[in-house]
Design a protein around this motif. Structure first.
Motif, PDB file in Angstrom:
ATOM      1  N   HIS A  19      10.082  -5.148  10.249  1.00  9.39           N
ATOM      2  CA  HIS A  19       8.749  -5.204   9.637  1.00  9.39           C
ATOM      3  C   HIS A  19       8.144  -3.812   9.784  1.00  9.39           C
ATOM      4  O   HIS A  19       7.746  -3.413  10.881  1.00  9.39           O
ATOM      5  N   LEU A  20       8.129  -3.061   8.686  1.00 13.63           N
ATOM      6  CA  LEU A  20       7.607  -1.687   8.700  1.00 13.63           C
ATOM      7  C   LEU A  20       6.203  -1.649   8.127  1.00 13.63           C
ATOM      8  O   LEU A  20       5.901  -2.336   7.145  1.00 13.63           O
ATOM      9  N   GLU A  21       5.352  -0.821   8.713  1.00  9.97           N
ATOM     10  CA  GLU A  21       3.989  -0.632   8.233  1.00  9.97           C
ATOM     11  C   GLU A  21       3.761   0.845   7.967  1.00  9.97           C
ATOM     12  O   GLU A  21       4.191   1.691   8.742  1.00  9.97           O
ATOM     13  N   ALA A  22       3.078   1.152   6.874  1.00 12.00           N
ATOM     14  CA  ALA A  22       2.769   2.536   6.523  1.00 12.00           C
ATOM     15  C   ALA A  22       1.659   3.063   7.428  1.00 12.00           C
ATOM     16  O   ALA A  22       0.944   2.306   8.084  1.00 12.00           O
ATOM     17  N   GLU A  23       1.512   4.384   7.432  1.00 10.94           N
ATOM     18  CA  GLU A  23       0.520   5.014   8.295  1.00 10.94           C
ATOM     19  C   GLU A  23      -0.907   4.731   7.847  1.00 10.94           C
ATOM     20  O   GLU A  23      -1.795   4.559   8.659  1.00 10.94           O
ATOM     21  N   SER A  78       7.067   4.982  10.782  1.00  9.76           N
ATOM     22  CA  SER A  78       6.170   5.277  11.897  1.00  9.76           C
ATOM     23  C   SER A  78       5.779   4.076  12.735  1.00  9.76           C
ATOM     24  O   SER A  78       5.458   4.241  13.901  1.00  9.76           O
ATOM     25  N   GLY A  79       5.777   2.888  12.190  1.00 13.94           N
ATOM     26  CA  GLY A  79       5.304   1.763  12.988  1.00 13.94           C
ATOM     27  C   GLY A  79       5.761   0.430  12.462  1.00 13.94           C
ATOM     28  O   GLY A  79       6.242   0.308  11.344  1.00 13.94           O
ATOM     29  N   GLY A  80       5.597  -0.583  13.304  1.00 17.36           N
ATOM     30  CA  GLY A  80       5.966  -1.937  12.934  1.00 17.36           C
ATOM     31  C   GLY A  80       6.692  -2.615  14.084  1.00 17.36           C
ATOM     32  O   GLY A  80       6.585  -2.206  15.243  1.00 17.36           O
ATOM     33  N   THR A  81       7.438  -3.654  13.741  1.00 18.03           N
ATOM     34  CA  THR A  81       8.184  -4.407  14.742  1.00 18.03           C
ATOM     35  C   THR A  81       9.568  -4.731  14.204  1.00 18.03           C
ATOM     36  O   THR A  81       9.804  -4.684  12.996  1.00 18.03           O
TER      37      THR A  81
END
Length: 112
Positions: A19-23, A78-81
């Protein structure tokens, strides 16, 4: 010139949910762009012992390696789980490892 992929697909056998999240964020504070992927990776676990004043803490970390670019729409990871082996872990660092011509050779995610 075609560059060899440094992470072979035949060695990527561990199922993982990413599960990726944009900045950036929307005006409501939600992530601007979200990607959910079910992939196969080459996963390497590590354990690190941290001594605190009260007790000893064992921190499990790991690296997930993927051939190619797993998220071509995102400029950086850059972020997520991730969910691996039934456990959800936070992405601490992501990297798109590039060839000299600028194309992505493989992606790596450091998880905690």
């Amino acid at each position: 010139m075609k560059y060899p992929c440094l992470v072979s697909k035949r060695l990527c056998k561990t199922p993982i949910h990413v599960h990726l999240e944009a900045e950036g964020t929307t005006c409501e504070g939600d992530p601007e762009f979200v990607v959910d992927l079910d992939l196969k990776c080459n996963f390497q676990d590590r354990a690190k012992t941290i001594l605190t004043a009260e007790k000893k803490l064992v921190q499990i970390t790991g690296t997930a390696l993927f051939p190619g670019d797993i998220a071509p729409d995102l400029p950086s990871l850059s972020g997520g789980t991730v969910t691996i082996f039934g456990q959800e872990r936070r992405i601490e660092q992501g990297c798109k490892n590039r060839n000299p011509d600028g194309s992505v050779n493989y992606c790596s995610l450091e998880v905690v």
